[in-house]
Motif scaffolding. Structure first.
Motif, PDB file in Angstrom:
ATOM      1  N   LYS A 172     -14.300  -8.503  28.587  1.00  9.45           N
ATOM      2  CA  LYS A 172     -15.287  -9.293  29.333  1.00  9.45           C
ATOM      3  C   LYS A 172     -16.701  -8.770  29.111  1.00  9.45           C
ATOM      4  O   LYS A 172     -17.650  -9.540  29.046  1.00  9.45           O
ATOM      5  CB  LYS A 172     -14.951  -9.282  30.827  1.00  9.45           C
ATOM      6  N   ASN A 173     -16.848  -7.442  29.012  1.00 12.96           N
ATOM      7  CA  ASN A 173     -18.164  -6.830  28.837  1.00 12.96           C
ATOM      8  C   ASN A 173     -18.465  -6.456  27.397  1.00 12.96           C
ATOM      9  O   ASN A 173     -19.574  -6.062  27.085  1.00 12.96           O
ATOM     10  CB  ASN A 173     -18.286  -5.583  29.720  1.00 12.96           C
ATOM     11  N   HIS A 174     -17.470  -6.512  26.537  1.00 11.46           N
ATOM     12  CA  HIS A 174     -17.621  -6.135  25.127  1.00 11.46           C
ATOM     13  C   HIS A 174     -17.045  -7.263  24.275  1.00 11.46           C
ATOM     14  O   HIS A 174     -15.855  -7.268  23.975  1.00 11.46           O
ATOM     15  CB  HIS A 174     -16.911  -4.808  24.845  1.00 11.46           C
ATOM     16  N   LYS A 175     -17.902  -8.187  23.906  1.00 11.71           N
ATOM     17  CA  LYS A 175     -17.462  -9.400  23.207  1.00 11.71           C
ATOM     18  C   LYS A 175     -16.858  -9.128  21.829  1.00 11.71           C
ATOM     19  O   LYS A 175     -16.198  -9.987  21.268  1.00 11.71           O
ATOM     20  CB  LYS A 175     -18.638 -10.380  23.065  1.00 11.71           C
ATOM     21  N   LYS A 176     -17.043  -7.930  21.294  1.00  8.82           N
ATOM     22  CA  LYS A 176     -16.487  -7.599  19.980  1.00  8.82           C
ATOM     23  C   LYS A 176     -14.964  -7.420  20.044  1.00  8.82           C
ATOM     24  O   LYS A 176     -14.284  -7.578  19.051  1.00  8.82           O
ATOM     25  CB  LYS A 176     -17.106  -6.312  19.429  1.00  8.82           C
ATOM     26  N   LEU A 177     -14.456  -7.074  21.222  1.00 10.41           N
ATOM     27  CA  LEU A 177     -13.013  -6.903  21.396  1.00 10.41           C
ATOM     28  C   LEU A 177     -12.397  -8.265  21.701  1.00 10.41           C
ATOM     29  O   LEU A 177     -12.829  -8.958  22.623  1.00 10.41           O
ATOM     30  CB  LEU A 177     -12.709  -5.923  22.528  1.00 10.41           C
ATOM     31  N   GLU A 178     -11.401  -8.636  20.926  1.00  9.91           N
ATOM     32  CA  GLU A 178     -10.772  -9.953  21.090  1.00  9.91           C
ATOM     33  C   GLU A 178      -9.255  -9.798  21.148  1.00  9.91           C
ATOM     34  O   GLU A 178      -8.647  -9.213  20.257  1.00  9.91           O
ATOM     35  CB  GLU A 178     -11.168 -10.840  19.897  1.00  9.91           C
ATOM     36  N   LEU A 179      -8.652 -10.327  22.206  1.00  9.96           N
ATOM     37  CA  LEU A 179      -7.201 -10.297  22.342  1.00  9.96           C
ATOM     38  C   LEU A 179      -6.595 -11.308  21.375  1.00  9.96           C
ATOM     39  O   LEU A 179      -7.050 -12.446  21.290  1.00  9.96           O
ATOM     40  CB  LEU A 179      -6.788 -10.623  23.774  1.00  9.96           C
ATOM     41  N   LYS A 180      -5.553 -10.883  20.662  1.00 13.36           N
ATOM     42  CA  LYS A 180      -4.929 -11.750  19.667  1.00 13.36           C
ATOM     43  C   LYS A 180      -3.549 -12.242  20.077  1.00 13.36           C
ATOM     44  O   LYS A 180      -3.106 -13.289  19.648  1.00 13.36           O
ATOM     45  CB  LYS A 180      -4.827 -11.027  18.324  1.00 13.36           C
ATOM     46  N   GLY A 181      -2.841 -11.461  20.871  1.00  8.71           N
ATOM     47  CA  GLY A 181      -1.489 -11.825  21.273  1.00  8.71           C
ATOM     48  C   GLY A 181      -0.698 -10.581  21.594  1.00  8.71           C
ATOM     49  O   GLY A 181      -1.246  -9.490  21.686  1.00  8.71           O
TER      50      GLY A 181
END
Length: 166
Positions: A101-110
């Motif tokens: 939420k605070n670090h847009k570079k981290l993305e959940l993939k599954g």
């Protein structure tokens, strides 16, 4: 060449053992995080009892395939990290989602949660589930409320009878 293959086989075995042991496994794309952000994320995961690793996707895919999770290979694209939750299956999703939420570079993939494969949307939904302890406390609270009301009612009846006798 033979030594390299042995190293890869050992790594696949390690990943497979972690996947078997884990109740929740979440894959996230971490590319673009600074060292400080990565360190902060690792600290939060460790505090939640989650193991966080970076493995080659091909090795993770082999381990998942050996466990019967062939569909995971579609998730394993690009540089990914893996979070293993051994005690609480929702902990890896919750911590990674909060951090994202605070670090847009981290993305959940599954991920894989209790033997079921989750896509990114399901992982985000899973992240909204409170920890097991909170759910138990809410359940106990819902049991306690009617009992408290009943005790109050019995006490009121007793006090009313005592006041009528006096």
């Amino acid at each position: 060449m033979k030594k390299n293959r042995q190293i890869k086989e050992a790594k696949v075995l390690e990943i497979k053992e972690k996947m078997e042991k884990a109740q929740g496994i979440i894959f996230a794309q971490y590319q673009g995080l600074t060292v400080e952000e990565d360190t902060e994320l690792r600290t939060k995961l460790r505090e939640a009892g989650v193991e966080y690793k970076v493995y080659k996707n091909t090795l993770s895919a082999l381990a998942a395939k050996e466990l019967g999770f062939d569909e995971v290979s579609s998730i394993l694209q690009g540089p990914l990290s893996v979070a293993f939750g051994y005690e609480d299956p929702t902990a890896p999703a919750r911590v990674l989602n909060d951090f994202a939420k605070n670090h847009k570079k981290l993305e959940l993939k599954g991920g894989i949660v209790q033997g079921e494969i989750f896509d990114a949307k399901k992982v985000e939904q899973l992240a909204t589930i409170p920890p097991k302890e909170v759910l138990i406390a809410k359940l106990l609270g819902s049991f306690k409320a009617p009992l408290s009301n009943f005790a109050y009612l019995v006490n009121a009846i007793k006090e009313k009878k005592e006041s009528e006798e006096a």
